[in-house]
Enzyme design. Structure first.
Site, PDB file in Angstrom:
ATOM      1  N   LYS A 109      -2.484   7.300   8.224  1.00 60.36           N
ATOM      2  CA  LYS A 109      -2.914   5.908   8.009  1.00 60.36           C
ATOM      3  C   LYS A 109      -4.169   5.630   8.813  1.00 60.36           C
ATOM      4  O   LYS A 109      -4.296   6.119   9.939  1.00 60.36           O
ATOM      5  CB  LYS A 109      -1.807   4.934   8.457  1.00 60.36           C
ATOM      6  N   GLU A 164      -0.961 -12.574  14.196  1.00 57.85           N
ATOM      7  CA  GLU A 164      -0.193 -11.408  14.683  1.00 57.85           C
ATOM      8  C   GLU A 164       0.001 -11.408  16.191  1.00 57.85           C
ATOM      9  O   GLU A 164      -0.964 -11.326  16.961  1.00 57.85           O
ATOM     10  CB  GLU A 164      -0.919 -10.120  14.252  1.00 57.85           C
ATOM     11  N   GLU A 208       3.333   1.692   5.021  1.00 61.32           N
ATOM     12  CA  GLU A 208       2.202   1.268   5.861  1.00 61.32           C
ATOM     13  C   GLU A 208       2.723   0.442   7.050  1.00 61.32           C
ATOM     14  O   GLU A 208       2.230   0.554   8.172  1.00 61.32           O
ATOM     15  CB  GLU A 208       1.271   0.432   4.964  1.00 61.32           C
ATOM     16  N   GLU A 346      -8.173  -7.466  -0.687  1.00 66.57           N
ATOM     17  CA  GLU A 346      -7.371  -7.856   0.495  1.00 66.57           C
ATOM     18  C   GLU A 346      -8.279  -8.264   1.661  1.00 66.57           C
ATOM     19  O   GLU A 346      -8.034  -9.284   2.310  1.00 66.57           O
ATOM     20  CB  GLU A 346      -6.467  -6.680   0.897  1.00 66.57           C
TER      21      GLU A 346
HETATM   22  C1  ISJ Z   1      -7.058  -5.647  10.299  1.00 64.16           C
HETATM   23  C2  ISJ Z   1      -6.599  -6.811   9.861  1.00 64.16           C
HETATM   24  O1  ISJ Z   1      -5.279  -7.050   9.597  1.00 64.16           O
HETATM   25  C3  ISJ Z   1      -4.269  -6.118   9.925  1.00 64.16           C
HETATM   26  C4  ISJ Z   1      -3.969  -5.243   8.803  1.00 64.16           C
HETATM   27  C5  ISJ Z   1      -2.982  -5.587   7.894  1.00 64.16           C
HETATM   28  C6  ISJ Z   1      -2.777  -4.743   6.650  1.00 64.16           C
HETATM   29  O2  ISJ Z   1      -3.481  -3.750   6.474  1.00 64.16           O
HETATM   30  O3  ISJ Z   1      -1.933  -5.096   5.811  1.00 64.16           O
HETATM   31  C7  ISJ Z   1      -2.171  -6.701   8.106  1.00 64.16           C
HETATM   32  C8  ISJ Z   1      -2.278  -7.420   9.235  1.00 64.16           C
HETATM   33  C9  ISJ Z   1      -3.079  -6.946  10.362  1.00 64.16           C
HETATM   34  O4  ISJ Z   1      -2.298  -6.177  11.207  1.00 64.16           O
HETATM   35  C10 ISJ Z   1      -7.487  -7.977   9.642  1.00 64.16           C
HETATM   36  O5  ISJ Z   1      -7.020  -9.040   9.266  1.00 64.16           O
HETATM   37  O6  ISJ Z   1      -8.709  -7.822   9.872  1.00 64.16           O
END
Ligand code: ISJ
Length: 361
Positions: A109, A164, A208, A346
């Site tokens: 990952k 988070e 993930e 995303e």
């Molecule tokens: C890296 C980020 O988010 C992170 C990555 C995530 C994912 O890949 O699903 C979810 C939440 C965070 O831990 C961000 O918002 O920039």
């Protein structure tokens, strides 16, 4: 300068001094910060993404304030010049390159990010952005932390609304709520719920997510007992995305001489929510594909007091303000089965949180 959690915002009224270090992961620095705190003080801290990159702590006095609710929005008309880097196409190519490395067995990952650089005319006003962050609360952890010792608002400021929780320490009680596995929300209520349900059943997103929980539980085992967490993640939403979330609770094995909240943040960070698995391989891929755009993003931000209690959020849904300039960052986890176009969407949805707060169209 402030750090808000839940319904309360701790706002600093005075800064005694600022400690800046070249390596925010240095345990001796974390211990020295806590040892130097005076009664009634907190250290408001920011750490960069990786070991060997800067950290800082502002020694402040302040108070908890109840959350303010929106009043009349005094938004000024502005024009914005926006540069995306990498561009969405370049980002999709980075994701494809990472997928190749994952397929080759180099790693499992990696989280890759992209930025928006904004120049605003007239310049953005930090107080305006901070007010809007506090009143709209797009994430549970709202922060505004100067990135140097110029605490008069003249230097760069890290602002954001992170959903988070990296780690909280209250006496012997430790909590973490890692997020990983995300999908953009929809303005159509039915479609929004369909997406949330799809996320909870997505094998790719559950895998993930599991990497992050595993890494945190593994790290906590060195210093904690009674580590408890649900077998399957919960859903957590922000204004723009659904996330998978796992609330983890534990007790410090040694509540007297055990690690402070700042030391715990160093022990846990960077988790695979912003880094990857294995850590060293993922960090090498991040350096290779992202370059140095991460800077203070994907780090952690929070506070610690002289008893070692405190709370740190992951520095996401964040921006660095510097005069008329603003930089926004968003990343997404890439694992086997990720799709470059979905990762572009995303990260776009994640960027939208701070874009809205700053008034970008
Ligand atoms: C890296 C980020 O988010 C992170 C990555 C995530 C994912 O890949 O699903 C979810 C939440 C965070 O831990 C961000 O918002 O920039």
């Amino acid at each position: 300068m402030l750090f808000a959690s839940g319904e309360e915002a701790y706002i600093a009224h005075a800064v005694r001094h600022t400690s800046e270090v070249p390596d925010g992961a240095d345990p001796a620095w974390a211990d020295a910060v806590v040892a130097e705190l005076e009664p009634g003080e907190r250290a408001l801290c920011a750490l960069s993404f990786a070991a060997g990159a800067p950290g800082l702590a502002h020694f402040v006095t302040g108070a908890e304030h109840a959350l303010q609710r929106p009043e009349a929005d005094t938004t000024v008309e502005r024009t914005y010049q926006v540069t995306e880097f990498p561009t969405p196409d370049e980002y999709a190519a980075m994701v494809a390159a990472a997928l190749e490395k994952i397929a080759n067995g180099d790693l499992h990952k990696v989280v890759l990010g992209r930025c928006l650089d904004v120049v605003s005319t007239p310049p953005l006003v930090p107080a305006e952005i901070i007010d809007r962050l506090l009143t709209t609360r797009p994430g549970r952890y709202v922060f505004s932390v100067p990135l140097d010792s110029s605490t008069d608002g003249e230097g760069p400021i890290l602002v954001g609304a992170s959903p988070e929780l990296l780690v909280r320490r209250e006496g012997a009680v430790i909590s973490c709520t890692p997020l990983a596995g995300s999908v953009p929300r929809s303005s159509d209520a039915e479609e929004d719920l369909r997406r949330a349900a799809g996320l909870q059943e997505s094998a790719k997103d559950l895998a993930e997510h599991a990497f992050v929980v595993e890494a945190i539980v593994h790290a906590l085992k060195d210093v904690c007992v009674e580590i408890e967490y649900p077998a399957t993640p919960e859903l957590l939403s922000t204004d723009t995305v659904w996330h998978l979330a796992t609330p983890i609770h534990a007790r410090l094995a040694d509540p007297v001489d055990g690690p402070s909240a700042l030391r715990l943040a160093q022990l846990l960070h960077p988790t695979p929510a912003v880094g990857g698995v294995p850590t060293a391989a993922a960090n090498a891929v991040i350096a290779d594909l992202e370059g140095d755009l991460r800077d203070w993003f994907a780090g952690c931000v929070g506070w610690v007091d002289r008893y070692g209690d405190g709370e740190f959020a992951v520095t996401i849904r964040a921006a660095v303000m510097d005069g008329p300039r603003l930089r926004l960052f968003a990343g997404a986890g890439i694992v086997a089965g990720s799709d470059p176009a979905s990762e572009v969407r995303e990260t776009g949805a994640k960027l939208a949180t701070m874009a809205r707060v700053t008034g970008l169209p």
